[in-house]
Design an enzyme around this catalytic site. Structure first.
Site, PDB file in Angstrom:
ATOM      1  N   HIS A  23      -7.728  -1.175  -8.568  1.00  0.00           N
ATOM      2  CA  HIS A  23      -6.410  -0.626  -9.084  1.00  0.00           C
ATOM      3  C   HIS A  23      -6.127  -0.934 -10.440  1.00  0.00           C
ATOM      4  O   HIS A  23      -5.737  -2.068 -10.774  1.00  0.00           O
ATOM      5  CB  HIS A  23      -5.391  -1.017  -8.156  1.00  0.00           C
ATOM      6  CG  HIS A  23      -5.590  -0.737  -6.755  1.00  0.00           C
ATOM      7  ND1 HIS A  23      -6.158  -1.286  -5.720  1.00  0.00           N
ATOM      8  CD2 HIS A  23      -5.295   0.752  -6.284  1.00  0.00           C
ATOM      9  CE1 HIS A  23      -6.199  -0.624  -4.423  1.00  0.00           C
ATOM     10  NE2 HIS A  23      -5.602   0.469  -4.897  1.00  0.00           N
ATOM     11  N   HIS A  30     -10.788   6.783  -4.120  1.00  0.00           N
ATOM     12  CA  HIS A  30     -11.318   5.636  -3.173  1.00  0.00           C
ATOM     13  C   HIS A  30     -10.646   5.969  -1.710  1.00  0.00           C
ATOM     14  O   HIS A  30      -9.486   6.653  -1.731  1.00  0.00           O
ATOM     15  CB  HIS A  30     -11.243   4.077  -3.658  1.00  0.00           C
ATOM     16  CG  HIS A  30      -9.568   3.669  -3.977  1.00  0.00           C
ATOM     17  ND1 HIS A  30      -8.987   3.963  -4.997  1.00  0.00           N
ATOM     18  CD2 HIS A  30      -9.126   2.972  -3.042  1.00  0.00           C
ATOM     19  CE1 HIS A  30      -8.010   3.632  -5.014  1.00  0.00           C
ATOM     20  NE2 HIS A  30      -7.795   2.811  -3.642  1.00  0.00           N
ATOM     21  N   CYS A  65      -0.395  -0.417   4.917  1.00  0.00           N
ATOM     22  CA  CYS A  65      -1.872   0.395   4.497  1.00  0.00           C
ATOM     23  C   CYS A  65      -2.642  -0.631   4.104  1.00  0.00           C
ATOM     24  O   CYS A  65      -2.753  -1.598   4.289  1.00  0.00           O
ATOM     25  CB  CYS A  65      -1.495   0.887   3.005  1.00  0.00           C
ATOM     26  SG  CYS A  65       0.031   1.876   2.903  1.00  0.00           S
ATOM     27  N   HIS A  67      -7.341  -0.616   3.147  1.00  0.00           N
ATOM     28  CA  HIS A  67      -8.875   0.187   2.687  1.00  0.00           C
ATOM     29  C   HIS A  67      -9.784  -0.337   3.680  1.00  0.00           C
ATOM     30  O   HIS A  67      -9.922  -1.735   3.759  1.00  0.00           O
ATOM     31  CB  HIS A  67      -9.123  -0.484   1.322  1.00  0.00           C
ATOM     32  CG  HIS A  67      -8.167  -0.189   0.247  1.00  0.00           C
ATOM     33  ND1 HIS A  67      -6.978  -1.128  -0.123  1.00  0.00           N
ATOM     34  CD2 HIS A  67      -8.131   0.792  -0.601  1.00  0.00           C
ATOM     35  CE1 HIS A  67      -6.473  -0.629  -0.939  1.00  0.00           C
ATOM     36  NE2 HIS A  67      -6.799   0.684  -1.652  1.00  0.00           N
ATOM     37  N   GLU A  85      -1.898  -8.014   8.080  1.00  0.00           N
ATOM     38  CA  GLU A  85      -0.552  -7.830   7.039  1.00  0.00           C
ATOM     39  C   GLU A  85       0.596  -8.402   8.071  1.00  0.00           C
ATOM     40  O   GLU A  85       1.875  -8.880   7.333  1.00  0.00           O
ATOM     41  CB  GLU A  85      -0.462  -6.600   6.673  1.00  0.00           C
ATOM     42  CG  GLU A  85       0.583  -6.325   5.671  1.00  0.00           C
ATOM     43  CD  GLU A  85       0.381  -5.056   4.746  1.00  0.00           C
ATOM     44  OE1 GLU A  85       1.434  -4.319   4.579  1.00  0.00           O
ATOM     45  OE2 GLU A  85      -0.860  -4.547   4.628  1.00  0.00           O
ATOM     46  N   TYR A 102      -3.442  11.408  -2.336  1.00  0.00           N
ATOM     47  CA  TYR A 102      -2.300  11.332  -3.390  1.00  0.00           C
ATOM     48  C   TYR A 102      -2.894  10.597  -4.730  1.00  0.00           C
ATOM     49  O   TYR A 102      -3.849   9.878  -4.781  1.00  0.00           O
ATOM     50  CB  TYR A 102      -1.090  10.842  -2.964  1.00  0.00           C
ATOM     51  CG  TYR A 102      -1.149   9.265  -2.763  1.00  0.00           C
ATOM     52  CD1 TYR A 102      -0.519   8.427  -3.698  1.00  0.00           C
ATOM     53  CD2 TYR A 102      -1.829   8.659  -1.724  1.00  0.00           C
ATOM     54  CE1 TYR A 102      -0.684   7.053  -3.490  1.00  0.00           C
ATOM     55  CE2 TYR A 102      -1.957   7.333  -1.497  1.00  0.00           C
ATOM     56  CZ  TYR A 102      -1.304   6.720  -2.424  1.00  0.00           C
ATOM     57  OH  TYR A 102      -1.295   4.988  -2.298  1.00  0.00           O
ATOM     58  N   GLU A 112      -2.787   4.439  -8.469  1.00  0.00           N
ATOM     59  CA  GLU A 112      -3.130   4.780  -6.770  1.00  0.00           C
ATOM     60  C   GLU A 112      -3.856   6.072  -7.053  1.00  0.00           C
ATOM     61  O   GLU A 112      -3.324   7.111  -7.582  1.00  0.00           O
ATOM     62  CB  GLU A 112      -2.053   4.849  -5.911  1.00  0.00           C
ATOM     63  CG  GLU A 112      -1.518   3.377  -5.800  1.00  0.00           C
ATOM     64  CD  GLU A 112      -2.421   2.439  -4.785  1.00  0.00           C
ATOM     65  OE1 GLU A 112      -3.611   2.933  -4.459  1.00  0.00           O
ATOM     66  OE2 GLU A 112      -1.991   1.406  -4.455  1.00  0.00           O
ATOM     67  N   GLU A 114      -6.033   8.023  -4.145  1.00  0.00           N
ATOM     68  CA  GLU A 114      -6.618   7.878  -2.622  1.00  0.00           C
ATOM     69  C   GLU A 114      -6.806   8.927  -1.873  1.00  0.00           C
ATOM     70  O   GLU A 114      -5.785   9.802  -1.935  1.00  0.00           O
ATOM     71  CB  GLU A 114      -5.671   6.763  -2.038  1.00  0.00           C
ATOM     72  CG  GLU A 114      -5.728   5.300  -2.622  1.00  0.00           C
ATOM     73  CD  GLU A 114      -4.872   4.250  -1.940  1.00  0.00           C
ATOM     74  OE1 GLU A 114      -5.048   3.065  -2.284  1.00  0.00           O
ATOM     75  OE2 GLU A 114      -4.050   4.712  -1.078  1.00  0.00           O
ATOM     76  N   TRP A 159       3.960   7.229  -1.883  1.00  0.00           N
ATOM     77  CA  TRP A 159       3.264   7.826  -0.614  1.00  0.00           C
ATOM     78  C   TRP A 159       4.073   7.940   0.608  1.00  0.00           C
ATOM     79  O   TRP A 159       3.783   9.181   1.228  1.00  0.00           O
ATOM     80  CB  TRP A 159       1.951   7.094  -0.260  1.00  0.00           C
ATOM     81  CG  TRP A 159       2.125   5.709  -0.152  1.00  0.00           C
ATOM     82  CD1 TRP A 159       2.461   5.071   1.046  1.00  0.00           C
ATOM     83  CD2 TRP A 159       2.088   4.706  -1.038  1.00  0.00           C
ATOM     84  NE1 TRP A 159       2.513   3.588   0.897  1.00  0.00           N
ATOM     85  CE2 TRP A 159       2.306   3.472  -0.444  1.00  0.00           C
ATOM     86  CE3 TRP A 159       1.928   4.412  -2.423  1.00  0.00           C
ATOM     87  CZ2 TRP A 159       2.345   2.161  -1.123  1.00  0.00           C
ATOM     88  CZ3 TRP A 159       1.832   3.450  -3.012  1.00  0.00           C
ATOM     89  CH2 TRP A 159       2.209   2.088  -2.432  1.00  0.00           C
TER      90      TRP A 159
END
Length: 173
Positions: A23, A30, A65, A67, A85, A102, A112, A114, A159
């Site tokens: 980022h 990604h 969110c 990855h 989280e 987005y 961002e 992704e 998002w």
């Protein structure tokens, strides 16, 4: 440190980089995911991103969110990140917007970029959010969230602003 899966324009994995290197002001495409959690009353969990977050600190967003690690199934990554989280366990995980993608730039210039499948799940048990991830959290009806986003979109992650009408239109929320 976790690695992030880099993608070509067709969504094919082409390598990986450490999350800390991805980022930037020139973020490569990604793989990521978003998840919206529902409680027993059908309310949606909103979280306010920690002020320590690199991108969009302090804004309200979807439940969580993350990855997927290279080679990790997205569903496994969703369960892992829910625990990491939010200190939460999720059940009834289902894809809601499997082809969502987005690109957005925050006020600091961080990008961002992704391919970000969106999931909906149900919370199973209690929440114990990590303060370095979540500053605040609240349960709200999807219609109330839509009204708040319409009135002050700048207070929400880009998002979430894009995902919410798509999720409502599809009947996922």
């Amino acid at each position: 440190m976790d690695d992030v899966t880099l993608l070509d324009e067709n969504g094919t994995a082409i390598g990986s980089l450490p999350k800390s290197d991805v980022h930037t002001t020139d973020t490569p495409l990604h793989l990521a995911f978003s998840c919206h959690l529902l409680n027993e009353r059908g309310q949606v969990l909103l979280t306010r991103r920690s002020l320590a977050k690199k991108t969009w600190p302090g804004v309200w967003t979807n439940s969580f969110c993350g990855h997927p690690r290279p080679g990790e199934a997205i569903a496994n990554a969703v369960h892992r990140r829910a625990h990491e989280e939010l200190g939460a366990r999720v059940v009834d995980l289902r894809p809601a917007l499997p082809d969502y993608r987005y690109r957005a730039v925050d006020a600091s210039g961080i990008v961002e970029n992704e391919v970000c499948p969106v999931y909906v799940a149900r919370l199973d048990g209690d929440l114990s959010p990590r303060p370095d991830e979540v500053a605040e959290w609240a349960w709200a009806d999807a219609a109330d969230i839509a009204a708040a986003v319409a009135g002050a979109p700048f207070a929400f992650s880009p998002w979430l602003v894009e995902q919410l009408p798509l999720l409502r239109e599809s009947g996922a929320l």
